[in-house]
Write an enzyme that holds these catalytic residues in place. Sequence first.
Site, PDB file in Angstrom:
ATOM      1  N   ARG A 134       0.829  -1.117   0.458  1.00 21.93           N
ATOM      2  CA  ARG A 134       0.285  -0.032  -0.075  1.00 21.93           C
ATOM      3  C   ARG A 134       0.722   1.231   0.375  1.00 21.93           C
ATOM      4  O   ARG A 134       0.436   1.834   0.061  1.00 21.93           O
ATOM      5  CB  ARG A 134      -0.887  -0.180   1.085  1.00 21.93           C
ATOM      6  CG  ARG A 134      -1.384  -1.525   1.571  1.00 21.93           C
ATOM      7  CD  ARG A 134      -3.081  -0.536   1.986  1.00 21.93           C
ATOM      8  NE  ARG A 134      -3.655  -1.552   2.453  1.00 21.93           N
ATOM      9  CZ  ARG A 134      -3.889  -3.319   2.880  1.00 21.93           C
ATOM     10  NH1 ARG A 134      -3.095  -2.751   3.428  1.00 21.93           N
ATOM     11  NH2 ARG A 134      -5.147  -4.358   2.728  1.00 21.93           N
ATOM     12  N   LYS A 156       2.719  11.663 -10.541  1.00 23.05           N
ATOM     13  CA  LYS A 156       1.558  11.016 -11.099  1.00 23.05           C
ATOM     14  C   LYS A 156       2.562   9.484 -11.784  1.00 23.05           C
ATOM     15  O   LYS A 156       3.367   9.718 -12.184  1.00 23.05           O
ATOM     16  CB  LYS A 156       1.492  11.331 -12.253  1.00 23.05           C
ATOM     17  CG  LYS A 156      -0.227  12.074 -11.905  1.00 23.05           C
ATOM     18  CD  LYS A 156      -0.672  12.812 -13.398  1.00 23.05           C
ATOM     19  CE  LYS A 156      -1.704  13.815 -13.253  1.00 23.05           C
ATOM     20  NZ  LYS A 156      -2.227  14.149 -14.757  1.00 23.05           N
ATOM     21  N   ARG A 254      -4.659  21.520 -11.915  1.00 28.29           N
ATOM     22  CA  ARG A 254      -3.161  21.339 -12.423  1.00 28.29           C
ATOM     23  C   ARG A 254      -3.661  20.567 -14.085  1.00 28.29           C
ATOM     24  O   ARG A 254      -2.893  19.508 -14.194  1.00 28.29           O
ATOM     25  CB  ARG A 254      -3.393  19.972 -11.794  1.00 28.29           C
ATOM     26  CG  ARG A 254      -1.905  18.640 -11.776  1.00 28.29           C
ATOM     27  CD  ARG A 254      -1.689  17.747 -11.431  1.00 28.29           C
ATOM     28  NE  ARG A 254      -0.611  16.809 -11.893  1.00 28.29           N
ATOM     29  CZ  ARG A 254       0.194  15.981 -11.209  1.00 28.29           C
ATOM     30  NH1 ARG A 254       0.288  15.953  -9.521  1.00 28.29           N
ATOM     31  NH2 ARG A 254       1.183  15.154 -11.568  1.00 28.29           N
ATOM     32  N   ASN A 258      -1.883  19.499 -18.657  1.00 22.95           N
ATOM     33  CA  ASN A 258      -2.503  18.207 -19.374  1.00 22.95           C
ATOM     34  C   ASN A 258      -2.692  18.626 -20.606  1.00 22.95           C
ATOM     35  O   ASN A 258      -3.083  18.286 -22.188  1.00 22.95           O
ATOM     36  CB  ASN A 258      -3.608  17.244 -19.490  1.00 22.95           C
ATOM     37  CG  ASN A 258      -3.346  16.756 -18.041  1.00 22.95           C
ATOM     38  OD1 ASN A 258      -2.290  15.752 -18.186  1.00 22.95           O
ATOM     39  ND2 ASN A 258      -4.435  16.744 -17.214  1.00 22.95           N
ATOM     40  N   HIS A 261      -2.554  17.006 -24.417  1.00 21.13           N
ATOM     41  CA  HIS A 261      -1.948  15.382 -23.988  1.00 21.13           C
ATOM     42  C   HIS A 261      -3.760  14.715 -24.057  1.00 21.13           C
ATOM     43  O   HIS A 261      -3.533  13.847 -24.833  1.00 21.13           O
ATOM     44  CB  HIS A 261      -1.739  15.859 -22.531  1.00 21.13           C
ATOM     45  CG  HIS A 261      -0.420  15.538 -22.063  1.00 21.13           C
ATOM     46  ND1 HIS A 261      -0.101  16.374 -22.793  1.00 21.13           N
ATOM     47  CD2 HIS A 261       0.479  15.007 -21.842  1.00 21.13           C
ATOM     48  CE1 HIS A 261       1.380  16.456 -21.867  1.00 21.13           C
ATOM     49  NE2 HIS A 261       1.469  16.202 -21.522  1.00 21.13           N
ATOM     50  N   HIS A 278       6.011  10.695 -27.182  1.00 21.42           N
ATOM     51  CA  HIS A 278       4.968  11.006 -26.518  1.00 21.42           C
ATOM     52  C   HIS A 278       5.143  12.801 -26.621  1.00 21.42           C
ATOM     53  O   HIS A 278       4.346  12.796 -26.652  1.00 21.42           O
ATOM     54  CB  HIS A 278       5.221  10.831 -24.910  1.00 21.42           C
ATOM     55  CG  HIS A 278       4.462  11.645 -23.719  1.00 21.42           C
ATOM     56  ND1 HIS A 278       3.232  11.175 -23.989  1.00 21.42           N
ATOM     57  CD2 HIS A 278       4.577  12.438 -23.298  1.00 21.42           C
ATOM     58  CE1 HIS A 278       2.754  12.253 -23.304  1.00 21.42           C
ATOM     59  NE2 HIS A 278       3.726  12.923 -22.846  1.00 21.42           N
TER      60      HIS A 278
HETATM   61  P1  NAD Z   1      11.143   7.039 -21.909  1.00 23.89           P
HETATM   62  O1  NAD Z   1      11.240   7.095 -20.733  1.00 23.89           O
HETATM   63  O2  NAD Z   1      11.128   6.057 -23.059  1.00 23.89           O
HETATM   64  O3  NAD Z   1      13.528   7.054 -22.520  1.00 23.89           O
HETATM   65  C1  NAD Z   1      13.229   7.385 -23.752  1.00 23.89           C
HETATM   66  C2  NAD Z   1      13.669   6.856 -24.719  1.00 23.89           C
HETATM   67  O4  NAD Z   1      15.575   7.049 -24.113  1.00 23.89           O
HETATM   68  C3  NAD Z   1      14.922   5.284 -23.948  1.00 23.89           C
HETATM   69  O5  NAD Z   1      14.906   4.389 -24.964  1.00 23.89           O
HETATM   70  C4  NAD Z   1      15.295   5.370 -22.303  1.00 23.89           C
HETATM   71  O6  NAD Z   1      16.066   4.365 -22.430  1.00 23.89           O
HETATM   72  C5  NAD Z   1      16.231   5.745 -23.667  1.00 23.89           C
HETATM   73  N1  NAD Z   1      17.137   6.590 -22.332  1.00 23.89           N
HETATM   74  C6  NAD Z   1      16.606   7.175 -20.887  1.00 23.89           C
HETATM   75  N2  NAD Z   1      17.680   8.061 -20.341  1.00 23.89           N
HETATM   76  C7  NAD Z   1      18.712   7.717 -21.152  1.00 23.89           C
HETATM   77  C8  NAD Z   1      20.297   8.614 -20.977  1.00 23.89           C
HETATM   78  N3  NAD Z   1      19.982   9.567 -20.428  1.00 23.89           N
HETATM   79  N4  NAD Z   1      20.653   8.418 -22.245  1.00 23.89           N
HETATM   80  C9  NAD Z   1      20.637   7.391 -23.245  1.00 23.89           C
HETATM   81  N5  NAD Z   1      19.131   6.973 -23.704  1.00 23.89           N
HETATM   82  C10 NAD Z   1      18.444   7.213 -22.462  1.00 23.89           C
HETATM   83  O7  NAD Z   1      10.327   7.770 -22.604  1.00 23.89           O
HETATM   84  P2  NAD Z   1      10.471   9.835 -21.518  1.00 23.89           P
HETATM   85  O8  NAD Z   1       9.940  10.828 -22.753  1.00 23.89           O
HETATM   86  O9  NAD Z   1      12.174  10.001 -20.914  1.00 23.89           O
HETATM   87  O10 NAD Z   1       8.963   9.606 -21.057  1.00 23.89           O
HETATM   88  C11 NAD Z   1       7.386   9.574 -21.895  1.00 23.89           C
HETATM   89  C12 NAD Z   1       6.749   8.690 -20.777  1.00 23.89           C
HETATM   90  O11 NAD Z   1       6.839   9.809 -19.399  1.00 23.89           O
HETATM   91  C13 NAD Z   1       5.579   8.365 -21.526  1.00 23.89           C
HETATM   92  O12 NAD Z   1       5.032   6.864 -21.174  1.00 23.89           O
HETATM   93  C14 NAD Z   1       4.525   9.417 -21.256  1.00 23.89           C
HETATM   94  O13 NAD Z   1       3.034   8.941 -20.879  1.00 23.89           O
HETATM   95  C15 NAD Z   1       5.247   9.602 -19.554  1.00 23.89           C
HETATM   96  N6  NAD Z   1       4.597  11.037 -18.595  1.00 23.89           N
HETATM   97  C16 NAD Z   1       4.675  11.008 -17.785  1.00 23.89           C
HETATM   98  C17 NAD Z   1       4.114  11.956 -16.640  1.00 23.89           C
HETATM   99  C18 NAD Z   1       3.830  12.211 -15.604  1.00 23.89           C
HETATM  100  O14 NAD Z   1       3.173  12.887 -14.698  1.00 23.89           O
HETATM  101  N7  NAD Z   1       4.023  11.041 -14.628  1.00 23.89           N
HETATM  102  C19 NAD Z   1       3.888  13.138 -17.740  1.00 23.89           C
HETATM  103  C20 NAD Z   1       5.135  13.369 -18.740  1.00 23.89           C
HETATM  104  C21 NAD Z   1       4.843  12.680 -19.338  1.00 23.89           C
HETATM  105  N1  GLY Z   2       1.656  15.521 -16.932  1.00 27.83           N
HETATM  106  C1  GLY Z   2       0.584  16.122 -16.589  1.00 27.83           C
HETATM  107  C2  GLY Z   2       0.411  16.294 -14.303  1.00 27.83           C
HETATM  108  O1  GLY Z   2       1.641  15.522 -14.266  1.00 27.83           O
HETATM  109  O2  GLY Z   2      -0.189  16.637 -14.579  1.00 27.83           O
END
Ligand code: NAD
Ligand code: GLY
Length: 369
Positions: A134, A156, A254, A258, A261, A278
């Site tokens: 949890r 998130k 908040r 988005n 998005h 993304h």
């Molecule tokens: P990702 O995590 O897929 O990373 C992109 C690529 O870069 C991957 O192949 C990874 O292995 C590689 N990589 C990472 N760091 C590296 C480095 N320093 N050197 C070389 N390669 C590296 O993609 P992302 O763009 O980081 O994240 C996208 C995700 O984040 C999506 O799933 C999206 O929905 C999510 N997201 C979440 C939030 C949130 O608030 N939680 C906000 C925005 C996006």
């Molecule tokens: N990326 C949208 C949020 O964190 O609310």
Amino acid sequence: MSLRQAVYGNLSGMDEPRTITVELGTRSYPIVLGHGLLGGGFDLARHIPGHDCLVVSNETVAPLYFEKLRANLGTIAIESIDLPDGEAFKTVDTMSTIIDRLVDIGANRDTTVIALGGGVVGDTAGFAAACYMRGIPFLQVPTTLLAQVDSSVGGKTGVNHSKGKNLVGAFHQPLAVLIDTDTLATLPERELKAGLAEVIKYGAIADEVFLTWLEENMCSLLSGDGDALAHAIERSCELKAEVVAADERESGRRAILNFGHTFGHAIEHCLGYGEWLHGEAVAAGMVMAAELSDIGADQVDRLRNLILAAGLPVEPPALGAAKLLQAMSRDKKIQQKALRLVLLNRLGEAVVTSDFDQAALELLCDTSA
Ligand code: NAD
Ligand code: GLY
């Protein structure tokens, strides 16, 4: 040394680490931002409440940064798991492998999960930390620009479902976020550009001065200038921290984070996760949202030009309106069956509304004609 490392060199845009606090009362936490923090430049162990941790990374990032991270953890006992790389693996099944590993190592409520990687690793590991017993402690060490400016901050966590993006998840704030900008030296250029989409988002929704700065500094950002990237990350984190502090669980303000998005998530879902990144999908989504907004054509053009300057798409792929609209119908902002969109009052100010022109929306989505 890769060509990219040669171009970037040391991203030494900062002499001293900077700290931005996400103000959430007793659950407030620091975002520590600097260069050379991994490899011993920052005592991460002091943010770990117990004596052991599970480092969750992936097959690409772990070989680059796991050993460096070890040097930040002092005497903390370290276990690790490397996930397969890619958005396609941001699933309940992958999350479940992290839970299995926590069970296998005998993790308890003071075991800390450390996410080392981009947003996919952060979201999946954070969700496992939110669910196991949890909720157990969680730290974010983001290594992509996108994760440094957005996904590592705000709590998130979650994974995708075959029917929609990020449909399964939980709010679970980290204890700290450690951003070492040097990690960007190994990031592929396409990923850097994708991260810039979320940076542009902050300017568009909340800070027109920052948007102007981005227009003036886009070339420096794309060439990996350390000072420019450090400023972009710092300002993005400040803006995100402010919004999250005001509305942690997205009951109101908040949702402006988005912007772009609703369209972006639908594009990612329809294409199959991983086809467009993304940030690329959000970039096209921001232009679509701007076009639906009641702002002048000059402002829409200004945003489109900035997104183009960042080397990002400005329109959706040819999917057909019906498919895209169907995917959008699973958006988490829907209330009483009405789709709500984040639109702009002007550049620098966003609003969440269901008051938009449905016919114009359908026309925007219909790129396959
Ligand atoms: P990702 O995590 O897929 O990373 C992109 C690529 O870069 C991957 O192949 C990874 O292995 C590689 N990589 C990472 N760091 C590296 C480095 N320093 N050197 C070389 N390669 C590296 O993609 P992302 O763009 O980081 O994240 C996208 C995700 O984040 C999506 O799933 C999206 O929905 C999510 N997201 C979440 C939030 C949130 O608030 N939680 C906000 C925005 C996006
Ligand atoms: N990326 C949208 C949020 O964190 O609310």
